[in-house]
Design a protein around this motif. Structure first.
Motif, mmCIF file in Angstrom:
data_model
loop_
_atom_site.group_PDB
_atom_site.id
_atom_site.type_symbol
_atom_site.label_atom_id
_atom_site.label_comp_id
_atom_site.label_asym_id
_atom_site.label_seq_id
_atom_site.Cartn_x
_atom_site.Cartn_y
_atom_site.Cartn_z
ATOM 1 N N ALA A 163 9.117 -4.159 -10.085
ATOM 2 C CA ALA A 163 9.370 -5.594 -10.220
ATOM 3 C C ALA A 163 9.636 -5.982 -11.671
ATOM 4 C CB ALA A 163 8.187 -6.387 -9.663
ATOM 5 N N SER A 164 9.038 -5.220 -12.618
ATOM 6 C CA SER A 164 9.242 -5.522 -14.041
ATOM 7 C C SER A 164 10.690 -5.302 -14.464
ATOM 8 C CB SER A 164 8.320 -4.643 -14.899
ATOM 9 O OG SER A 164 8.606 -3.261 -14.679
ATOM 10 N N ARG A 165 11.446 -4.528 -13.678
ATOM 11 C CA ARG A 165 12.864 -4.308 -13.952
ATOM 12 C C ARG A 165 13.744 -5.234 -13.125
ATOM 13 N NH1 ARG A 165 14.157 0.921 -16.248
ATOM 14 N NH2 ARG A 165 12.267 2.158 -16.622
ATOM 15 N N GLY A 166 13.118 -6.193 -12.431
ATOM 16 C CA GLY A 166 13.870 -7.129 -11.614
ATOM 17 C C GLY A 166 14.285 -6.570 -10.270
ATOM 18 N N LEU A 167 13.608 -5.498 -9.805
ATOM 19 C CA LEU A 167 13.969 -4.848 -8.551
ATOM 20 C C LEU A 167 12.836 -5.013 -7.546
ATOM 21 C CD1 LEU A 167 15.380 -1.525 -10.044
ATOM 22 C CD2 LEU A 167 16.718 -3.471 -9.237
ATOM 23 N N ARG A 177 5.375 16.144 -3.793
ATOM 24 C CA ARG A 177 5.836 15.104 -2.867
ATOM 25 C C ARG A 177 6.375 13.890 -3.622
ATOM 26 N NH1 ARG A 177 1.620 15.137 0.266
ATOM 27 N NH2 ARG A 177 0.501 13.386 -0.626
ATOM 28 N N ARG A 178 5.849 13.675 -4.842
ATOM 29 C CA ARG A 178 6.318 12.545 -5.663
ATOM 30 C C ARG A 178 7.080 13.044 -6.889
ATOM 31 N NH1 ARG A 178 0.846 11.203 -4.484
ATOM 32 N NH2 ARG A 178 0.225 12.042 -6.503
ATOM 33 N N ALA A 179 7.663 14.228 -6.798
ATOM 34 C CA ALA A 179 8.346 14.825 -7.946
ATOM 35 C C ALA A 179 9.379 13.864 -8.533
ATOM 36 C CB ALA A 179 9.028 16.129 -7.528
ATOM 37 N N GLY A 180 9.340 13.705 -9.845
ATOM 38 C CA GLY A 180 10.256 12.797 -10.521
ATOM 39 C C GLY A 180 9.821 11.361 -10.470
ATOM 40 N N ALA A 181 8.685 11.073 -9.801
ATOM 41 C CA ALA A 181 8.203 9.692 -9.704
ATOM 42 C C ALA A 181 6.698 9.631 -9.864
ATOM 43 C CB ALA A 181 8.603 9.083 -8.359
ATOM 44 N N ASN A 182 6.098 10.650 -10.458
ATOM 45 C CA ASN A 182 4.661 10.624 -10.691
ATOM 46 C C ASN A 182 4.281 9.592 -11.733
ATOM 47 O OD1 ASN A 182 3.183 12.716 -9.066
ATOM 48 N ND2 ASN A 182 4.841 13.977 -9.866
ATOM 49 N N THR A 183 5.196 9.247 -12.631
ATOM 50 C CA THR A 183 4.996 8.173 -13.605
ATOM 51 C C THR A 183 6.285 7.357 -13.665
ATOM 52 O OG1 THR A 183 5.821 9.406 -15.510
ATOM 53 C CG2 THR A 183 3.493 9.673 -14.971
ATOM 54 N N THR A 184 6.196 6.118 -14.113
ATOM 55 C CA THR A 184 7.395 5.279 -14.215
ATOM 56 C C THR A 184 8.378 5.851 -15.224
ATOM 57 O OG1 THR A 184 6.214 3.886 -15.813
ATOM 58 C CG2 THR A 184 6.198 3.171 -13.519
ATOM 59 N N ALA A 185 7.874 6.565 -16.227
ATOM 60 C CA ALA A 185 8.764 7.163 -17.226
ATOM 61 C C ALA A 185 9.658 8.220 -16.605
ATOM 62 C CB ALA A 185 7.943 7.763 -18.356
ATOM 63 N N GLU A 186 9.165 8.898 -15.556
ATOM 64 C CA GLU A 186 9.957 9.935 -14.914
ATOM 65 C C GLU A 186 11.104 9.382 -14.087
ATOM 66 O OE1 GLU A 186 6.493 13.351 -14.231
ATOM 67 O OE2 GLU A 186 7.291 12.232 -12.532
ATOM 68 N N LEU A 187 11.010 8.113 -13.671
ATOM 69 C CA LEU A 187 11.998 7.573 -12.742
ATOM 70 C C LEU A 187 13.408 7.620 -13.313
ATOM 71 C CD1 LEU A 187 9.995 4.571 -11.267
ATOM 72 C CD2 LEU A 187 10.678 6.655 -10.084
ATOM 73 N N CYS A 188 13.563 7.269 -14.590
ATOM 74 C CA CYS A 188 14.892 7.315 -15.202
ATOM 75 C C CYS A 188 15.211 8.677 -15.791
ATOM 76 C CB CYS A 188 15.016 6.238 -16.291
ATOM 77 S SG CYS A 188 15.593 4.638 -15.657
ATOM 78 N N SER A 189 14.208 9.356 -16.327
ATOM 79 C CA SER A 189 14.474 10.636 -16.983
ATOM 80 C C SER A 189 14.727 11.755 -15.985
ATOM 81 C CB SER A 189 13.301 11.008 -17.894
ATOM 82 O OG SER A 189 12.120 11.198 -17.127
ATOM 83 N N VAL A 203 0.829 -1.204 0.000
ATOM 84 C CA VAL A 203 0.000 0.000 0.000
ATOM 85 C C VAL A 203 0.863 1.253 0.000
ATOM 86 C CG1 VAL A 203 -1.696 1.310 1.315
ATOM 87 C CG2 VAL A 203 -1.916 -1.162 1.103
ATOM 88 N N ASN A 204 1.854 1.291 0.867
ATOM 89 C CA ASN A 204 2.789 2.415 0.917
ATOM 90 C C ASN A 204 3.952 2.106 -0.021
ATOM 91 O OD1 ASN A 204 1.359 3.772 3.119
ATOM 92 N ND2 ASN A 204 2.079 2.072 4.356
ATOM 93 N N THR A 205 3.762 2.421 -1.293
ATOM 94 C CA THR A 205 4.721 2.010 -2.327
ATOM 95 C C THR A 205 5.818 3.033 -2.568
ATOM 96 O OG1 THR A 205 3.289 2.986 -4.030
ATOM 97 C CG2 THR A 205 2.950 0.653 -3.504
ATOM 98 N N PHE A 206 5.809 4.121 -1.827
ATOM 99 C CA PHE A 206 6.777 5.194 -2.047
ATOM 100 C C PHE A 206 7.097 5.795 -0.685
ATOM 101 C CE2 PHE A 206 8.008 9.553 -3.004
ATOM 102 C CZ PHE A 206 8.770 9.435 -4.160
ATOM 103 N N VAL A 207 8.308 5.548 -0.149
ATOM 104 C CA VAL A 207 8.691 6.069 1.163
ATOM 105 C C VAL A 207 10.040 6.764 1.053
ATOM 106 C CG1 VAL A 207 7.410 4.262 2.380
ATOM 107 C CG2 VAL A 207 9.841 3.933 1.888
ATOM 108 N N TYR A 208 10.305 7.678 1.971
ATOM 109 C CA TYR A 208 11.586 8.372 1.995
ATOM 110 C C TYR A 208 12.626 7.489 2.677
ATOM 111 C CZ TYR A 208 8.439 12.132 0.839
ATOM 112 O OH TYR A 208 7.468 12.882 0.229
ATOM 113 N N THR A 209 13.862 7.564 2.224
ATOM 114 C CA THR A 209 14.905 6.652 2.668
ATOM 115 C C THR A 209 15.300 6.885 4.123
ATOM 116 O OG1 THR A 209 15.780 6.549 0.418
ATOM 117 C CG2 THR A 209 17.228 5.808 2.197
#
Length: 462
Positions: A178-182, A236-248, A68-74
């Protein structure tokens, strides 16, 4: 102050007794102040000035990475939300008897200041600190056209000035790759560039009431509303609002390196203008009162949260519904009544101009809902209320079906000569095990509703 973290693997959220909670407690420390001044002898009519100030401070619970909490700060995943909001409204009710006798217009201005920040316990910003100033002018007129027909119409203009500070979204972790093996991926911190933004909107309304008989009226109206999405959530999710943003933008540790920067202008959704049409019948026949209405709302830019992309999708949408409430005095000391509602909606998922899907559960968590109740008045200023509350849940999305439930509630109160009131209420008397439809729809996992809840209060008016 919980003892345990939450286990989401069982289908319904439950305490994880193998995982003691080690964060700070949940806490709210907020203050609300209001003031009101009236002058019935004001030269232009009846004057009313209202002012308010709210300070809000809410500390959320520590959360762990889960389904459920799929995005947390380190480093620090417990945050505190701060808000300061102040404003004033000045309005004048002026007679318009030169049109028709009894005509009047209420007109005035609004001003609202809003400052919002959210920080980790350690003091790092997790949303872009933002300040908004809103200025509005409005006028609302009521005109008796004939003895049996009254017309209302109004207009409002809102001007918003939004200032967004630069900030750095902290390094985070996600389990959505998980689709990237992570199984768990570390995503980099992102510098978010703020800026100054302004937007404005006219909104209008018009409606009428017709006296069908001395006891019953028919009414209809058209109104517009203007709403902004939760823009802070996107920073709060800047750079991670979509999976495409994660690498770009963000970069994934050991996989790719993003730019590490983005702009608020690329994140924030557009405001939403909603048009609503309503018709209805209402009446009061001494011992019986009832109201039946139907509504239909449309919007060209909705604010539907898309869980698959962790973002707002803004396409055309429409909602409709029917509401009924009725009450009867069956005895001199007892009345019975009901409130019934139905709502549904669709939106254009592929943005081709056609409505092709029902709105998700996070917009409409239950299709039918209702209340059956009885109010009772006894000697010595004692009152009681009994309720049967029910809701259907929703099954438009077979993979995320929400079940309905029936709850029994009751309350009793005693009023004293000093205007004090002592109240005792019990919700869910039978301790029914049910799913909270709103929390379940929002979280995407079954969240149990509250069990038997007892509330005792004492209130004094002076």
């Amino acid at each position: 102050d919980p003892d345990w973290y939450t286990d989401y693997s069982t289908g319904t959220a439950v305490p994880d007794y193998s995982n003691p909670y080690d964060g700070e407690s949940l806490e709210e420390n907020s203050q609300y102040f209001t003031a009101r001044y009236t002058d019935a002898d004001f030269s232009l009519g009846s004057l009313e000035v209202k002012a308010f100030y709210n300070h809000i401070e809410k500390r959320s619970l520590m959360t762990e990475l889960s389904s459920v909490n799929t995005f947390v700060y380190t480093s620090d995943n417990q945050t505190v939300l701060y808000g300061d909001r102040a404003g004033a409204t000045a309005s004048v009710n002026s007679a318009l008897d030169f049109l028709t006798e009894g005509s009047n217009v209420t007109w005035g201005v609004d001003y609202t200041f809003d400052r919002t920040t959210q920080e980790t316990i350690g003091g790092a910003d997790v949303i872009a600190p933002m300040t908004q100033n809103q200025i509005a002018g409005f006028a609302q007129a009521e005109i008796p056209v004939i003895d049996r027909f009254r017309l209302q119409a109004g207009a409002r203009f809102d001007q918003f000035f939004l200032s967004v500070d630069d900030f750095t979204r902290p390094e985070s972790q996600t389990n959505l790759l998980a689709s990237r093996g992570l199984s768990v991926a570390t995503i980099g911190a992102v510098d978010v560039t703020g800026g100054d933004f302004s937007y404005n909107q006219w909104t209008f309304n018009i409606g009428g009431v017709f006296d069908v008989t001395e006891d019953m009226q028919a009414y209809g109206n058209f109104s517009q509303g203007y709403a902004l999405a939760d823009v802070g959530a996107f920073t709060r999710r800047a750079g991670a609002n979509t999976t495409a943003e994660l690498c770009s933008i963000s970069g994934i540790s050991g996989v790719c390196t993003g730019s590490g920067t983005t702009s608020f202008a690329d994140i924030s959704p557009e405001p939403q203008l909603v048009n609503t049409y309503e018709i209805g019948l209402r009446g009061d026949w001494d011992r019986f009162r009832a109201n039946l209405s139907a509504y239909f709302s449309t919007s060209d830019k909705g604010t539907t949260f898309d869980a698959s992309t962790n973002s707002i999708s803004q396409q055309k949408e429409r909602l409709w519904g029917v509401e009924f409430n009725g009450e009867a005095n069956v005895l001199d000391w007892m009345s019975v009544g009901t409130v019934l509602g139905y709502s549904e909606g669709q939106y254009d998922t592929d943005d081709d101009g056609e409505f092709d899907s029902y709105l998700p559960n996070n917009r409409i968590p239950t299709t039918f809902k209702g209340l059956l109740y009885s109010n009772m008045n006894f000697e010595h200023d004692i009152t009681a209320r009994a309720e049967v509350e029910f809701f259907s849940g929703r099954s438009r999305d077979i993979d995320n079906k929400i079940d309905g439930a029936v709850l029994l509630n009751a309350a009793v109160a005693k009023t004293f000569e000093n205007n004090g009131r002592l109240s005792l209420g019990i919700r869910n008397i039978l301790d029914t095990d049910y799913i909270n439809p709103t929390a379940t729809a929002t979280r995407g996992i079954n969240v149990a509703g509250l069990g038997r809840t007892i509330a005792l209060s004492y209130q004094v008016k002076f």
